[in-house]
Design a protein around this motif. Structure first.
Motif, PDB file in Angstrom:
ATOM      1  N   SER A   1       1.008 -64.144  -6.146  1.00 26.77           N
ATOM      2  CA  SER A   1       1.183 -63.018  -5.233  1.00 26.77           C
ATOM      3  C   SER A   1      -0.154 -62.367  -4.881  1.00 26.77           C
ATOM      4  O   SER A   1      -0.229 -61.609  -3.934  1.00 26.77           O
ATOM      5  N   ASN A  39       5.872 -67.345   2.371  1.00 27.48           N
ATOM      6  CA  ASN A  39       4.675 -66.510   2.294  1.00 27.48           C
ATOM      7  C   ASN A  39       3.411 -67.202   2.793  1.00 27.48           C
ATOM      8  O   ASN A  39       2.512 -66.544   3.298  1.00 27.48           O
ATOM      9  N   ASN A  50      -2.007 -66.535   3.024  1.00 27.98           N
ATOM     10  CA  ASN A  50      -0.853 -65.739   2.628  1.00 27.98           C
ATOM     11  C   ASN A  50      -0.590 -64.762   3.775  1.00 27.98           C
ATOM     12  O   ASN A  50      -1.427 -63.908   4.076  1.00 27.98           O
TER      13      ASN A  50
END
Length: 85
Positions: A1, A39, A50
Motif C-alpha cells: 500500500s 490499484n 499506483n
C-alpha cells in the motif's frame, strides 16, 4: 500500500515507496502479475504506477510526489480510462 511506482531497468526493478527505494533482480512482468489490478496499472514499458498516488497528468507525463513518469503511447488510452479522464 506504500508503493508509489515500480521502475524496470533491464533485469532489475526498483520499487519506490513513500520512504525508500528497493532494488531487486526481477522482471516488471512478474510484479504486474502479483500486484492488485484495481490499484496498479502499467503506464510505460518500464513503469507500473499506483493509481492512488497520481498527483497530476500533463501530456505524456504523470506526476507522483516529486517524480515524473513517462506515459507510453500504447498504454495511454487504458490509463485515461482507469483514471476516469
Amino acid at each position: 500500500s506504500d508503493i508509489l511506482f515500480i521502475e524496470s531497468d533491464r533485469n532489475y526493478i526498483t520499487v519506490v515507496t513513500q520512504n525508500q527505494k528497493l532494488s531487486y533482480i526481477d522482471s516488471l512482468k512478474n510484479w504486474k502479475l502479483k500486484l492488485p489490478e484495481n490499484n496498479f496499472i502499467q503506464v510505460h514499458k518500464s513503469f507500473i504506477i499506483n493509481r492512488k498516488f497520481v498527483d497530476k497528468l500533463s501530456g505524456n507525463l504523470l506526476f507522483i510526489k516529486d517524480n515524473k513518469i513517462p506515459i507510453g503511447r500504447t498504454y495511454k488510452q487504458e490509463l485515461l480510462k482507469a483514471l476516469g479522464v
